[in-house]
Design an enzyme around this catalytic site. Structure first.
Site, PDB file in Angstrom:
ATOM      1  N   ASP A  50       0.811  -1.212   0.000  1.00 10.93           N
ATOM      2  CA  ASP A  50       0.000   0.000   0.000  1.00 10.93           C
ATOM      3  C   ASP A  50       0.848   1.267   0.000  1.00 10.93           C
ATOM      4  O   ASP A  50       2.084   1.206   0.174  1.00 10.93           O
ATOM      5  CB  ASP A  50      -0.955  -0.007   1.208  1.00 10.93           C
TER       6      ASP A  50
ATOM      7  N   ASN B 295      -7.431  -2.355  14.002  1.00  7.17           N
ATOM      8  CA  ASN B 295      -8.854  -2.660  13.782  1.00  7.17           C
ATOM      9  C   ASN B 295      -9.023  -3.916  12.911  1.00  7.17           C
ATOM     10  O   ASN B 295     -10.081  -4.167  12.363  1.00  7.17           O
ATOM     11  CB  ASN B 295      -9.559  -1.462  13.134  1.00  7.17           C
TER      12      ASN B 295
ATOM     13  N   HIS C 185      -7.264  -4.518  10.110  1.00  5.71           N
ATOM     14  CA  HIS C 185      -7.010  -4.337   8.678  1.00  5.71           C
ATOM     15  C   HIS C 185      -5.727  -5.041   8.240  1.00  5.71           C
ATOM     16  O   HIS C 185      -4.831  -5.311   9.033  1.00  5.71           O
ATOM     17  CB  HIS C 185      -7.037  -2.848   8.271  1.00  5.71           C
TER      18      HIS C 185
HETATM   19  C1  GLP Z   1      -0.448   0.368   8.622  1.00  3.59           C
HETATM   20  C2  GLP Z   1      -0.137  -0.462   7.371  1.00  3.59           C
HETATM   21  C3  GLP Z   1      -0.375  -1.933   7.599  1.00  3.59           C
HETATM   22  C4  GLP Z   1       0.227  -2.355   8.928  1.00  3.59           C
HETATM   23  C5  GLP Z   1      -0.490  -1.653  10.042  1.00  3.59           C
HETATM   24  C6  GLP Z   1      -0.001  -2.060  11.427  1.00  3.59           C
HETATM   25  O1  GLP Z   1      -1.712   0.914   8.654  1.00  3.59           O
HETATM   26  N1  GLP Z   1      -0.882  -0.058   6.208  1.00  3.59           N
HETATM   27  O2  GLP Z   1       0.184  -2.659   6.511  1.00  3.59           O
HETATM   28  O3  GLP Z   1       0.119  -3.745   9.090  1.00  3.59           O
HETATM   29  O4  GLP Z   1      -0.291  -0.269   9.872  1.00  3.59           O
HETATM   30  O5  GLP Z   1       1.083  -1.293  11.790  1.00  3.59           O
HETATM   31  P1  GLP Z   1       2.074  -1.591  12.981  1.00  3.59           P
HETATM   32  O6  GLP Z   1       2.912  -2.730  12.533  1.00  3.59           O
HETATM   33  O7  GLP Z   1       2.861  -0.329  13.120  1.00  3.59           O
HETATM   34  O8  GLP Z   1       1.243  -1.905  14.149  1.00  3.59           O
END
Ligand code: GLP
Length: 252
Positions: A67, A136, A138
């Site tokens: 992304d 959440n 995702h």
């Molecule tokens: C972002 C990215 C995701 C990632 C998520 C969790 O929103 N788009 O790909 O998995 O954050 O992030 P973290 O690893 O910092 O908790």
């Protein structure tokens, strides 16, 4: 679904880096699907270390990232292309021409999304997709919804995601409101999927995603039906699993 327990963040990172390294050794020109966020940083550090020691060679590896924020380009230090270069690509012998991230500055949404789907197709699909877990539920930027969005698309970010990513920006207004992200089909078509999850703050959502129903309201739950899915989670992230649930999933 295979669940591996790690003692802590560093152990999780090493276990996941081992899986990625095995993929690169067994198929030197493999296509790695890569992720950003705090979770994969330890993996990238470990892989850089093994590269520097001569244990792993990225010269033929191709990559596709999940992304990118809409509106941010490579000159913005919060863009995901910048993140990937500064935390990984600039430190290994990958051919940067073989790395792909959605182009956040392309204002033509339709063109950018179909271009990115075509990039994945032209690479012959993804061999191993690395994923973090959003607070959440995702994956990539596939936010909770009434349905699963299949292909690369532009998505508004939920308040929960904006808040979670707020820490990387100076002011809340600076956090982008939209992102380009691979869709659920792009991710599910990967040969193998590897997710890493660390920390107590992810314990409830981790349990919901993998022991609850498969639903677009918790996008990661779809991975329960992926044919080759490995979750590496540390003990804090696994802390909501009961003893019986650990036994059922063979988590040691
Ligand atoms: C972002 C990215 C995701 C990632 C998520 C969790 O929103 N788009 O790909 O998995 O954050 O992030 P973290 O690893 O910092 O908790």
């Amino acid at each position: 679904m295979r669940i591996l327990a790690a003692r802590d963040y560093d152990h999780m990172s090493r276990q996941a880096a081992n899986i990625i390294s095995a993929q690169v050794i067994l198929k030197p020109d493999c296509v790695l699907g890569l992720a950003t966020g705090s979770s994969p940083l330890g993996i990238y550090r470990q892989l850089i270390d093994w590269y520097q020691k001569g244990d792993i060679n990225f010269s033929q590896v191709r990559t596709v990232n999940l992304d990118e924020y809409v509106g941010l380009g490579e000159d913005n230090d919060q863009s995901y292309i910048h993140f990937m270069r500064s935390n990984f690509f600039d430190h290994i012998n990958i051919n940067q021409a073989n790395t792909n991230v959605p182009c956040g500055t392309n204002p033509d949404t339709e063109a950018e999304c179909s271009r990115y789907d075509q990039v994945i197709k032209n690479l012959g699909g993804i061999d191993l997709q690395l994923l973090g877990l959003g607070p959440n539920g995702h994956i990539g930027f596939n936010e909770p919804n009434e349905y699963f969005a299949m292909d690369t698309h532009k998505t508004p970010l939920t308040d929960a995601t904006i808040q979670a990513n707020r820490r990387f920006f100076e002011k809340e207004e600076d956090v982008p409101r939209y992102a380009y992200t691979m869709g659920i089909r792009n991710i599910m078509q990967a040969e193998k999927v590897l997710m890493i999850v660390s920390g107590k703050q992810k314990a409830a959502i981790l349990k919901e995603a993998f022991l609850g129903p498969v639903t677009p309201k918790v996008p990661a739950s779809i991975l329960q039906i992926h044919k080759d899915f490995t979750l590496v989670a540390d003990e804090e992230a696994l802390s909501a699993f009961t003893h019986e649930e650990r036994e059922k999933w063979n988590i040691e």
